[in-house]
Scaffold this motif. Structure first.
Motif, PDB file in Angstrom:
ATOM      1  N   PHE A  57       0.645  -0.861   0.197  1.00  0.00           N
ATOM      2  CA  PHE A  57      -0.027  -0.327  -0.041  1.00  0.00           C
ATOM      3  C   PHE A  57       0.903   1.136   0.188  1.00  0.00           C
ATOM      4  CE2 PHE A  57      -3.610  -3.047   2.082  1.00  0.00           C
ATOM      5  CZ  PHE A  57      -3.582  -2.747   0.955  1.00  0.00           C
ATOM      6  N   GLN A  58       0.739   1.708  -0.902  1.00  0.00           N
ATOM      7  CA  GLN A  58       1.555   3.235  -0.729  1.00  0.00           C
ATOM      8  C   GLN A  58       1.140   4.547  -0.720  1.00  0.00           C
ATOM      9  OE1 GLN A  58       4.801   3.044  -1.972  1.00  0.00           O
ATOM     10  NE2 GLN A  58       5.209   0.792  -2.952  1.00  0.00           N
ATOM     11  N   PRO A  59       1.615   4.954  -0.176  1.00  0.00           N
ATOM     12  CA  PRO A  59       0.536   6.055   0.381  1.00  0.00           C
ATOM     13  C   PRO A  59       0.406   7.666  -0.865  1.00  0.00           C
ATOM     14  CG  PRO A  59       2.124   5.997   2.607  1.00  0.00           C
ATOM     15  CD  PRO A  59       2.833   5.263   0.689  1.00  0.00           C
ATOM     16  N   ASP A  60       1.253   7.083  -1.849  1.00  0.00           N
ATOM     17  CA  ASP A  60       1.515   8.074  -2.745  1.00  0.00           C
ATOM     18  C   ASP A  60      -0.573   7.664  -3.528  1.00  0.00           C
ATOM     19  OD1 ASP A  60       3.514   9.061  -2.472  1.00  0.00           O
ATOM     20  OD2 ASP A  60       4.392   7.751  -4.476  1.00  0.00           O
ATOM     21  N   ARG A  61      -1.075   6.519  -3.376  1.00  0.00           N
ATOM     22  CA  ARG A  61      -2.139   5.540  -3.864  1.00  0.00           C
ATOM     23  C   ARG A  61      -3.251   6.491  -3.093  1.00  0.00           C
ATOM     24  NH1 ARG A  61      -3.460   4.029  -9.050  1.00  0.00           N
ATOM     25  NH2 ARG A  61      -5.201   3.262  -7.740  1.00  0.00           N
ATOM     26  N   GLU A  62      -2.957   6.447  -1.987  1.00  0.00           N
ATOM     27  CA  GLU A  62      -4.059   6.655  -0.517  1.00  0.00           C
ATOM     28  C   GLU A  62      -5.518   7.519  -1.172  1.00  0.00           C
ATOM     29  OE1 GLU A  62      -5.275   8.051   3.712  1.00  0.00           O
ATOM     30  OE2 GLU A  62      -3.560   8.960   2.516  1.00  0.00           O
ATOM     31  N   ARG A  63      -5.373   8.048  -2.552  1.00  0.00           N
ATOM     32  CA  ARG A  63      -6.626   9.101  -3.035  1.00  0.00           C
ATOM     33  C   ARG A  63      -7.748   8.063  -3.577  1.00  0.00           C
ATOM     34  NH1 ARG A  63      -5.409  12.430  -6.941  1.00  0.00           N
ATOM     35  NH2 ARG A  63      -3.105  11.606  -7.314  1.00  0.00           N
ATOM     36  N   PHE A  64      -6.682   6.559  -4.007  1.00  0.00           N
ATOM     37  CA  PHE A  64      -7.443   5.747  -4.710  1.00  0.00           C
ATOM     38  C   PHE A  64      -7.790   4.616  -3.637  1.00  0.00           C
ATOM     39  CE2 PHE A  64      -5.391   8.467  -7.582  1.00  0.00           C
ATOM     40  CZ  PHE A  64      -6.794   9.127  -8.536  1.00  0.00           C
ATOM     41  N   LEU A  65      -7.445   4.440  -2.547  1.00  0.00           N
ATOM     42  CA  LEU A  65      -7.405   3.416  -2.515  1.00  0.00           C
ATOM     43  C   LEU A  65      -8.839   2.494  -2.302  1.00  0.00           C
ATOM     44  CD1 LEU A  65      -6.302   1.369   0.103  1.00  0.00           C
ATOM     45  CD2 LEU A  65      -7.924   2.662   1.969  1.00  0.00           C
ATOM     46  N   GLU A  66     -10.154   2.756  -1.960  1.00  0.00           N
ATOM     47  CA  GLU A  66     -11.009   2.556  -2.205  1.00  0.00           C
ATOM     48  C   GLU A  66     -11.372   1.378  -2.969  1.00  0.00           C
ATOM     49  OE1 GLU A  66     -15.913   2.907  -2.036  1.00  0.00           O
ATOM     50  OE2 GLU A  66     -14.750   5.049  -1.869  1.00  0.00           O
ATOM     51  N   TYR A  67     -11.043   2.650  -4.535  1.00  0.00           N
ATOM     52  CA  TYR A  67     -10.868   1.181  -6.282  1.00  0.00           C
ATOM     53  C   TYR A  67     -10.258   0.650  -5.622  1.00  0.00           C
ATOM     54  CZ  TYR A  67     -10.424   1.354 -10.857  1.00  0.00           C
ATOM     55  OH  TYR A  67      -9.739   0.412 -12.214  1.00  0.00           O
ATOM     56  N   ASP A  68      -9.040   0.380  -5.189  1.00  0.00           N
ATOM     57  CA  ASP A  68      -8.161  -0.673  -5.224  1.00  0.00           C
ATOM     58  C   ASP A  68      -8.388  -1.483  -4.791  1.00  0.00           C
ATOM     59  OD1 ASP A  68      -6.326   0.787  -6.792  1.00  0.00           O
ATOM     60  OD2 ASP A  68      -5.153   1.072  -5.099  1.00  0.00           O
ATOM     61  N   LEU A  69      -9.325  -1.174  -3.670  1.00  0.00           N
ATOM     62  CA  LEU A  69      -9.799  -2.411  -2.836  1.00  0.00           C
ATOM     63  C   LEU A  69     -11.200  -3.365  -3.242  1.00  0.00           C
ATOM     64  CD1 LEU A  69      -9.868  -1.399   0.926  1.00  0.00           C
ATOM     65  CD2 LEU A  69      -7.884  -2.768  -0.199  1.00  0.00           C
ATOM     66  N   THR A  70     -11.398  -2.137  -3.754  1.00  0.00           N
ATOM     67  CA  THR A  70     -13.279  -3.097  -4.452  1.00  0.00           C
ATOM     68  C   THR A  70     -12.919  -3.130  -5.772  1.00  0.00           C
ATOM     69  OG1 THR A  70     -14.369  -0.904  -3.673  1.00  0.00           O
ATOM     70  CG2 THR A  70     -15.312  -2.304  -6.029  1.00  0.00           C
ATOM     71  N   ARG A  71     -11.497  -3.222  -6.786  1.00  0.00           N
ATOM     72  CA  ARG A  71     -11.515  -4.134  -7.139  1.00  0.00           C
ATOM     73  C   ARG A  71     -11.070  -4.726  -7.635  1.00  0.00           C
ATOM     74  NH1 ARG A  71      -6.389  -2.523 -11.710  1.00  0.00           N
ATOM     75  NH2 ARG A  71      -6.823  -4.250 -12.835  1.00  0.00           N
ATOM     76  N   LEU A  72     -10.160  -5.067  -5.918  1.00  0.00           N
ATOM     77  CA  LEU A  72      -9.492  -6.672  -5.607  1.00  0.00           C
ATOM     78  C   LEU A  72     -10.716  -8.092  -5.005  1.00  0.00           C
ATOM     79  CD1 LEU A  72      -6.938  -7.294  -4.025  1.00  0.00           C
ATOM     80  CD2 LEU A  72      -8.750  -8.609  -2.653  1.00  0.00           C
ATOM     81  N   VAL A  73     -11.149  -6.921  -4.490  1.00  0.00           N
ATOM     82  CA  VAL A  73     -12.825  -7.950  -4.444  1.00  0.00           C
ATOM     83  C   VAL A  73     -13.996  -8.174  -6.199  1.00  0.00           C
ATOM     84  CG1 VAL A  73     -15.642  -8.052  -3.016  1.00  0.00           C
ATOM     85  CG2 VAL A  73     -12.800  -6.663  -2.324  1.00  0.00           C
ATOM     86  N   TYR A  74     -13.633  -6.982  -6.758  1.00  0.00           N
ATOM     87  CA  TYR A  74     -15.177  -7.596  -7.950  1.00  0.00           C
ATOM     88  C   TYR A  74     -14.203  -8.447  -8.853  1.00  0.00           C
ATOM     89  CZ  TYR A  74     -17.205  -6.849 -12.245  1.00  0.00           C
ATOM     90  OH  TYR A  74     -17.948  -6.985 -13.209  1.00  0.00           O
ATOM     91  N   GLU A  75     -13.526  -8.532  -9.045  1.00  0.00           N
ATOM     92  CA  GLU A  75     -11.724  -9.650  -9.890  1.00  0.00           C
ATOM     93  C   GLU A  75     -12.754 -11.033  -9.098  1.00  0.00           C
ATOM     94  OE1 GLU A  75      -8.357  -7.749 -10.615  1.00  0.00           O
ATOM     95  OE2 GLU A  75      -8.740  -6.306 -12.015  1.00  0.00           O
ATOM     96  N   LEU A  76     -12.332 -11.006  -7.789  1.00  0.00           N
ATOM     97  CA  LEU A  76     -11.962 -12.315  -7.517  1.00  0.00           C
ATOM     98  C   LEU A  76     -13.773 -13.071  -7.046  1.00  0.00           C
ATOM     99  CD1 LEU A  76     -10.239 -11.421  -3.800  1.00  0.00           C
ATOM    100  CD2 LEU A  76      -9.626 -13.082  -6.367  1.00  0.00           C
ATOM    101  N   SER A  77     -14.699 -11.508  -7.199  1.00  0.00           N
ATOM    102  CA  SER A  77     -16.422 -12.143  -7.478  1.00  0.00           C
ATOM    103  C   SER A  77     -16.612 -12.184  -9.015  1.00  0.00           C
ATOM    104  CB  SER A  77     -17.198 -11.550  -6.686  1.00  0.00           C
ATOM    105  OG  SER A  77     -17.406  -9.950  -7.463  1.00  0.00           O
ATOM    106  N   ASN A  78     -15.690 -12.080  -9.566  1.00  0.00           N
ATOM    107  CA  ASN A  78     -16.232 -12.321 -11.070  1.00  0.00           C
ATOM    108  C   ASN A  78     -15.068 -12.701 -11.529  1.00  0.00           C
ATOM    109  OD1 ASN A  78     -18.816 -10.865 -12.063  1.00  0.00           O
ATOM    110  ND2 ASN A  78     -17.553  -9.587 -10.241  1.00  0.00           N
ATOM    111  N   PRO A  79     -14.612 -13.684 -11.738  1.00  0.00           N
ATOM    112  CA  PRO A  79     -13.088 -14.694 -12.052  1.00  0.00           C
ATOM    113  C   PRO A  79     -13.041 -15.109 -13.196  1.00  0.00           C
ATOM    114  CG  PRO A  79     -13.900 -16.314 -10.841  1.00  0.00           C
ATOM    115  CD  PRO A  79     -14.926 -15.236 -10.405  1.00  0.00           C
ATOM    116  N   THR A  80     -14.050 -15.063 -14.168  1.00  0.00           N
ATOM    117  CA  THR A  80     -14.194 -15.037 -15.475  1.00  0.00           C
ATOM    118  C   THR A  80     -12.950 -13.840 -16.372  1.00  0.00           C
ATOM    119  OG1 THR A  80     -15.899 -15.895 -15.424  1.00  0.00           O
ATOM    120  CG2 THR A  80     -14.812 -16.011 -17.886  1.00  0.00           C
TER     121      THR A  80
END
Length: 641
Positions: free
Chosen positions: A161-184
């Motif tokens: 977790f780079q502090p430089d990307r803190e503004r996009f923390l929610e996006y990074d976390l949501t994208r990770l969860v989304y990709e795991l729930s839609n693995p295709t």
């Protein structure tokens, strides 16, 4: 006869106050138990930018989870102890992950792990692809990352977790969860008149590097299943989630209808038109001749959707213009070609996750994108020209004269949108249904039912420059011992991949934008420090010059008129030397005093800030409690009286 019997007063023993305290303690414990049972998910976000309040897109992703997902948060406590900035950021990541878990209806499971050096937990962190960072010269690494897995053992991770990307923390976390729930892997369809996926004819000619797929398509294949869609398609296949239409010329009505209905059904369109395709102009047509037309448009669709992308005008920009060779008759060897430029700095949107971290994006003979007058769509710029830009006729770049273009250049003071997101409820460009087919052409079976409008807001990305994809404008390919190595010189590939990625993630990921940062600097303190430093430097310079002059005079007194050391010093010279020494001591004291005095304001303000943050709030609560107790005591005394 009146009753003069005095009222009976009950004796108060020492047990009454103790009983009251016990009752208060029982009440407090009971309230805490009830709150823990019924208000465990209650949150109040008092931060100015609502850092801990999740967006609707994230809530939608979490609400649609079907299968369990395990998140493992690896965080070395030694990192936070050594670098407090990471400790504060880790607190935010941890709290946000807990909020994700609380909104997932039990589908998310969170593990918080501290990978000690040479432990099994550290081995798990490394196996999950996390990055270890050395904290000191001892060679031991610390970790600050996230690993997620689903029931199919698909894994996604945030290496660190780079502090430089803190503004996009929610996006990074949501994208990770989304990709795991839609693995295709999502499917990306491509319609283009350019050889994006390679040109077999050029490869047969055995020209080095010719005929190879565009580098941007090679990048897209790392994340998508890329599929060509015929230019005469009557329908877009249902499994295509994102459709890239890049410089598609002379499309038939049936294909326009297929694209229109794809968008009406909620498909994500990435459309790139071009007033002059430099890519096509540099490639001969199948007959070996230069292309007769290098412009493309989607006006058949855009006019109905409320979008304008003129194909007869080109944006020229002086800032970031490329240096090219001048004409043979010019005296200068190189000149700025205003039609080829790199958009950078404030030309790139810093609130959109697709462009926020990019340095520059190169355009070549690009047109602008506008919202049609009276349209209800929402057009959000992603890339714009600078204020040193203008719009000229496209004919001036089809037979370019860079020197003349520069000489005639006059900026119009406006910023022209080159690439934008479009959102809104759209009406079909074919209100009467599917168009008639050419004679002898059979209609494809099982066409989806016609839709006259989109069922909800659609999301598109629209740009007016397909040369965004052309290799020579953003990547340099070199031969390295028989292998072609591509080195990006601009961020075109990253931008295209990021945009396709957000479109593939659906409306949930598209809706996520830049958030604030938890580390809020004391701007007033910084301003005072800068002002004090400037004033100190000015005073310091004067005192230093006086000190140097005094020391120089002292050396002259010790040495004599000829520059050699004197053997005999007169009483007058001795007195002057002593005075010079005293002046040096006094000047040095003043120099230290100025620095100390100018910093007193900063230290005083910092002290008050600490007092306010640490002591003021508890003091106010205590004063309120004391005041409330006194008020109640007075009311009781008044009631007894």
């Amino acid at each position: 006869m009146s009753d003069t019997t005095p009222p009976i007063r009950r004796a108060r023993g020492p047990w009454l106050p103790l009983g009251a305290l016990l009752a208060v303690a029982v009440l407090a414990v009971g309230i805490n138990l009830l709150a823990d049972r019924f208000l465990a998910r209650a949150r109040i976000d008092l931060t100015e930018q609502h850092l801990y309040t999740l967006s609707d897109g994230t809530r939608q992703v979490l609400g649609n989870l079907k299968d369990p997902i395990t998140l493992r948060f690896f965080y070395s406590r030694r990192l936070g102890a050594a670098v407090p900035v990471f400790g504060a950021y880790a607190d935010r990541v941890r709290e946000m992950l807990r909020e994700y878990v609380s909104l997932s209806s039990g589908k998310l499971r969170l593990e918080i792990l501290d990978p000690e050096p040479f432990s099994e937990t550290e081995d798990r962190a490394l196996a999950a692809g996390l990055q270890g960072v050395p904290l000191d010269n001892g060679g031991e690494s610390v970790y600050f990352g996230l690993a997620g897995s689903n029931l199919l053992d698909d894994e996604r991770s945030v290496a660190f977790f780079q502090p430089d990307r803190e503004r996009f923390l929610e996006y990074d976390l949501t994208r990770l969860v989304y990709e795991l729930s839609n693995p295709t892997r999502p499917v990306l369809g491509v319609i283009s008149s350019l050889p994006l996926n390679g040109d077999p004819r050029a490869m047969m000619m055995r020209v080095p590097g010719a005929g190879q797929p565009f580098q941007v398509m090679t990048q897209l294949r790392q994340f998508f299943t890329v599929r060509d869609v015929p230019a005469d398609a009557q329908a877009i296949p249902a499994d295509i989630g994102v459709l890239l239409v890049a410089h598609a010329q002379n499309l038939p009505e049936a294909t326009f209808y297929a694209i229109d209905q794809f968008v009406m059904r909620g498909g994500k369109l990435f459309a790139l038109t071009d007033p002059h395709s430099e890519s096509q102009a540099a490639r001969p047509d199948p007959t070996g001749r230069p292309a007769a037309s290098t412009a493309s448009n989607l006006d058949r669709l855009f006019n109905a959707w409320g979008i304008e992308a003129p194909s007869d005008k080109v944006v020229v920009d002086q800032r970031g213009a490329w240096r090219v060779r001048a004409g043979p008759g010019d005296r200068v060897g190189a000149v700025d070609y205003l039609a080829w430029f790199s958009a950078q700095g404030d030309s790139l949107s810093r609130t959109d996750v697709a462009s926020a971290d990019l340095a520059q994006v190169t355009f070549a003979s690009a047109g602008e994108v506008r919202k049609r007058q009276g349209s209800s769509i929402e057009l959000t710029p992603l890339v714009t020209s600078s204020a040193q830009s203008a719009v000229v006729d496209a004919a001036r770049v089809r037979e370019p004269d860079p020197t003349r273009l520069l000489a005639d250049f006059r900026p119009d003071g406006g910023r022209h949108v080159l690439l934008a997101r479009v959102r809104g409820v759209l009406n079909s460009a074919f209100p009467e249904g599917a168009p008639a087919l050419p004679e002898g052409t059979a209609r494809a079976p099982d066409l989806p039912a016609h839709r006259g409008a989109s069922s909800g807001p659609v999301n598109l990305v629209v740009g007016n420059d397909a040369d965004l994809l052309e290799d020579r404008f953003w990547v340099r390919t070199q031969d390295f011992f028989g292998q072609q190595v591509a080195t990006p010189t601009s961020d075109n590939g990253s931008l295209v991949t990021n945009l396709a990625d957000t479109l593939a993630g659906g409306d949930s990921l598209i809706s996520l934008r830049s958030r604030g940062e938890s580390l809020r600097p004391f701007t007033r303190v910084d301003e005072m420090r800068a002002d004090a430093d400037a004033r100190y430097r000015q005073t310091e310079r004067g005192l230093t010059e006086r000190l140097q002059a005094t020391e120089r005079r002292l050396r002259e007194l010790r040495q004599g008129p000829g520059g050699s050391a004197q053997t005999v010093i007169t009483p007058e010279q001795r007195a002057e030397i002593d005075a010079a020494r005293a002046e040096i001591v006094r000047t040095r004291q003043e120099l230290r005093g100025v620095q100390r005095g100018l910093r007193q304001g900063i230290e005083s303000l910092e002290t008050w800030l600490r007092v306010i943050n640490i002591a003021l709030v508890p003091a106010l609560i205590t004063a309120f409690a004391i005041g409330l107790a006194v008020l109640r005591a007075r009311r009781r005394a008044a009631a007894r009286g």
